[in-house]
Scaffold this active site. Structure first.
Site, PDB file in Angstrom:
ATOM      1  N   ASP A 103     -14.723  17.836 -15.134  1.00  6.08           N
ATOM      2  CA  ASP A 103     -14.377  17.034 -16.301  1.00  6.08           C
ATOM      3  C   ASP A 103     -13.514  17.854 -17.269  1.00  6.08           C
ATOM      4  O   ASP A 103     -12.418  18.270 -16.898  1.00  6.08           O
ATOM      5  CB  ASP A 103     -15.680  16.510 -16.926  1.00  6.08           C
ATOM      6  N   ASP A 238     -18.079   8.002  -8.905  1.00  4.78           N
ATOM      7  CA  ASP A 238     -17.765   8.260 -10.312  1.00  4.78           C
ATOM      8  C   ASP A 238     -16.840   7.157 -10.842  1.00  4.78           C
ATOM      9  O   ASP A 238     -15.718   7.005 -10.354  1.00  4.78           O
ATOM     10  CB  ASP A 238     -17.080   9.627 -10.425  1.00  4.78           C
ATOM     11  N   GLY A 264     -22.209  10.667  -8.466  1.00  2.40           N
ATOM     12  CA  GLY A 264     -21.310  10.130  -9.474  1.00  2.40           C
ATOM     13  C   GLY A 264     -20.542  11.208 -10.198  1.00  2.40           C
ATOM     14  O   GLY A 264     -20.008  12.128  -9.573  1.00  2.40           O
ATOM     15  N   HIS A 265     -20.502  11.124 -11.534  1.00  3.26           N
ATOM     16  CA  HIS A 265     -19.690  12.036 -12.344  1.00  3.26           C
ATOM     17  C   HIS A 265     -20.279  13.444 -12.364  1.00  3.26           C
ATOM     18  O   HIS A 265     -19.571  14.435 -12.236  1.00  3.26           O
ATOM     19  CB  HIS A 265     -19.582  11.471 -13.760  1.00  3.26           C
ATOM     20  N   PHE A 266     -21.595  13.517 -12.548  1.00  2.00           N
ATOM     21  CA  PHE A 266     -22.306  14.796 -12.479  1.00  2.00           C
ATOM     22  C   PHE A 266     -23.047  14.835 -11.148  1.00  2.00           C
ATOM     23  O   PHE A 266     -23.752  13.888 -10.794  1.00  2.00           O
ATOM     24  CB  PHE A 266     -23.298  14.928 -13.635  1.00  2.00           C
TER      25      PHE A 266
END
Length: 285
Positions: A103, A238, A264-266
């Site tokens: 990120d 994500d 997903g994102h993490f």
């Protein structure tokens, strides 16, 4: 087991926190965290890397345990966050390192790379964008208007990214077993986001993200020129940084290894061991 130690350093007049593990004689890897978290996101990964690498995981100014001056007293921009990480790297005497970027870690790490490409021995890219291909519809709908014109209306939409609901969603979205994701993640992050004045500088950074997009072409040029060894580990569910962003790296880094994670994102709560094994497989030679 290699213990993780916790340190504070004064960099450019500001106090920065970082986690450290592993023998300093080993190859260095710098773990650069995302939004809205800190080096806390790496707490499970650090011990798994410390037998093979000298691990450094800093908190940016305004994040985690680092100093968090007000937006009046500090210019919150990605250039400035990077300048402080660079200052810490210099203080620690690191002249050769791998960059792990998630990120916000992408814009920090790619700035470090273009400043000193000779120092960077490789990339680990985990849901960190350097291509517009990777920006999902959800962030586009919020941030494109903010980047075009910052006013009360566009700020109000961006504030949605600072809420407890969104912070929790960022961690749980795409997880194989949502109950396996520790609530400590979003509880700690949200407590820091909710400090008085934090919203002002977080909005400054959300607006300044457009400065990263403006640098994409120059980053691509540097990727093509220097061809750093690259491992991409990407949570394929994500909604913020979508799979096309992972695939786009191979336009300029065709030798990159791409590993899809059912996440997903993490990704690290459920996949730290997998990620550690991939890093060691790619760089422990």
């Amino acid at each position: 087991m290699h213990p993780t130690t916790h340190h504070f350093a004064t960099v450019n007049g500001r106090t920065m926190f970082y986690r450290e593990a592993g023998d300093p004689a080993l190859p260095a890897i710098i773990l650069l965290h995302g939004f809205p978290t800190s080096s806390h996101m790496y707490r499970d990964l650090i011990p798994q890397l410390a037998d093979t690498f000298h691990v450094i995981a800093p908190d940016y100014i305004g994040f985690g345990q680092s100093e968090a001056p007000s937006a009046r007293d500090f210019q919150y921009s990605f250039d400035n966050l990077t300048a402080h990480v660079a200052g810490l790297i210099d203080q620690l005497g690191l002249t050769s390192y791998i960059l792990y970027m998630q990120d916000y870690g992408g814009p920090v790490g790619f700035r470090l790379f273009t400043q000193h490409p000779d120092r960077v021995k490789g990339f680990v890219i985990q849901n960190a964008n350097a291509y517009l291909d990777g920006v999902g519809d959800m962030p586009k709908q919020v941030f494109l208007p903010l980047w075009n014109r910052r006013d009360a209306t566009t700020e109000a939409a961006a504030r949605g990214f600072l809420t407890a609901e969104t912070t929790r969603f960022q961690y749980q979205v795409g997880a194989k077993v949502p109950e396996a994701i520790s609530p400590d993640n979003w509880t700690i992050d949200q407590a820091l986001l909710d400090r008085p004045g934090t919203d002002a500088y977080q909005l400054d950074l959300l607006e300044d993200y457009k400065s990263n997009v403006a640098l994409y072409d120059s980053w691509h040029d540097a990727f093509r020129q220097y061809q750093p060894k690259t491992l991409i580990v990407w949570g394929k569910h994500d909604p913020f940084f979508i799979p096309a962003g992972a695939e786009a790296f191979r336009r300029d880094l065709p030798q990159a290894k791409l590993v899809w994670l059912d996440a997903g994102h993490f990704v690290l709560d459920e996949n730290a061991s997998t990620v550690a094994a991939e890093i060691k497989g790619a760089f422990a030679h």
